[in-house]
Scaffold this active site. Structure first.
Site, PDB file in Angstrom:
ATOM      1  CG  ASP A  18      -4.057  -7.155  -3.713  1.00 44.94           C
ATOM      2  OD1 ASP A  18      -3.100  -7.720  -3.007  1.00 44.94           O
ATOM      3  OD2 ASP A  18      -3.918  -6.089  -3.845  1.00 44.94           O
ATOM      4  CG  ASP A  20      -1.470  -3.380   0.991  1.00 47.55           C
ATOM      5  OD1 ASP A  20      -2.153  -3.020   2.114  1.00 47.55           O
ATOM      6  OD2 ASP A  20      -0.308  -4.066   0.943  1.00 47.55           O
TER       7      ASP A  20
END
Length: 267
Positions: A18, A20
């Site tokens: 991922d 963020d």
């Protein structure tokens, strides 16, 4: 970090990360990320940044990370905007949409020949945007009441920034759902549609891959359901306390990417 876990990480062929809360907070690169990416390249690992954010295109993400000191080819990025565009192209080729979102989403839709339409669209498509306003919500509600289907890029309620946790896509879609009585179809993680495409692009079997994420409700459940080894990092949304709220668990919990880097002796 024990030797057994280090060997597991070293032996994996594919890495899904991922962005963020794992790679950065807003415009701040998180500790250990540069060393980790350098190790992925040096070790000839397959890796993919799989993000629920729909704001930026892969080339914009490439340029953002370049500004933060990371040189990564745009082929290593797959976003919920691209997943949404693929879904709509597969479902209804040549359809039209009223879009509330940033250029990353609009351009992804244009690229698969979905046209913009604010009069009688087939779909209302919602992604993160800084231009969220009453007029756009009102128009979306009216179009859905006239028959347009509601699609959202991802189900994230909140997201991490330099200044703390802020509302994200699902929080902004909620008023439209409540006003119309229609629930959006969410394309991003943990939707298997996005995960299957991500793993295919990664180019390795799920048994040979791991996912690193900061959210129990998207990254970790997506990894579990896709057969990936799951690593939760505590540098984003989920905490050790909130992990207890879920009926499933990640395989491993780490403070952040820097813990992997330290274990590999890269600092």
């Amino acid at each position: 970090m024990n030797e057994e876990l280090l060997e597991l990480i070293k032996n994996k062929k594919g890495f899904i990360c991922d962005m963020d809360g794992v790679i950065y907070h807003g415009n701040r690169l998180l500790p250990g990320v540069k060393e980790f990416v350098d190790w992925l390249y040096a070790s000839d690992k397959n890796f993919l940044f799989l993000t629920n954010s729909s704001e930026r295109s892969p080339i914009e993400l490439k340029e953002k990370l370049a500004r933060l000191g990371l040189e990564i080819d745009e082929s290593h990025f797959y976003t919920s905007a691209l997943a949404t565009a693929k879904f709509l192209k597969d479902q209804s080729p040549g359809c039209s949409a009223y879009v509330i979102g940033e250029p990353g989403l609009v351009n992804a839709l244009y690229d698969v020949e979905i046209t913009m339409n604010d009069v009688d669209p087939d779909y209302v498509v919602f992604g993160e945007t800084r231009s969220y306003n009453y007029d756009s919500v009102l128009r979306a509600v009216k179009l859905i009441q006239k028959g347009a289907k509601l699609i959202a890029t991802n189900p994230d309620l909140t997201g991490p920034t330099e200044d703390g946790i802020v509302p994200a896509c699902r929080a902004f879609v909620a008023p439209i759902e409540l006003a119309t009585g229609k629930e959006a179809y969410y394309v991003g993680k943990p939707n298997p549609l996005m995960m299957r495409t991500g793993i295919k692009r990664l180019g390795v079997h799920s048994d040979d891959a791991l996912i690193i994420g900061d959210r129990m409700d998207t990254d970790i459940i997506a990894g579990i359901e896709s057969g990936l080894t799951t690593f939760l990092v505590l540098s984003g949304v989920s905490t050790r306390e909130t992990v207890k709220d879920f009926p499933y668990r990640p395989n491993y919990i780490l403070t952040g990417i820097d813990e992997i880097v330290a274990g590999l002796g890269l600092q």
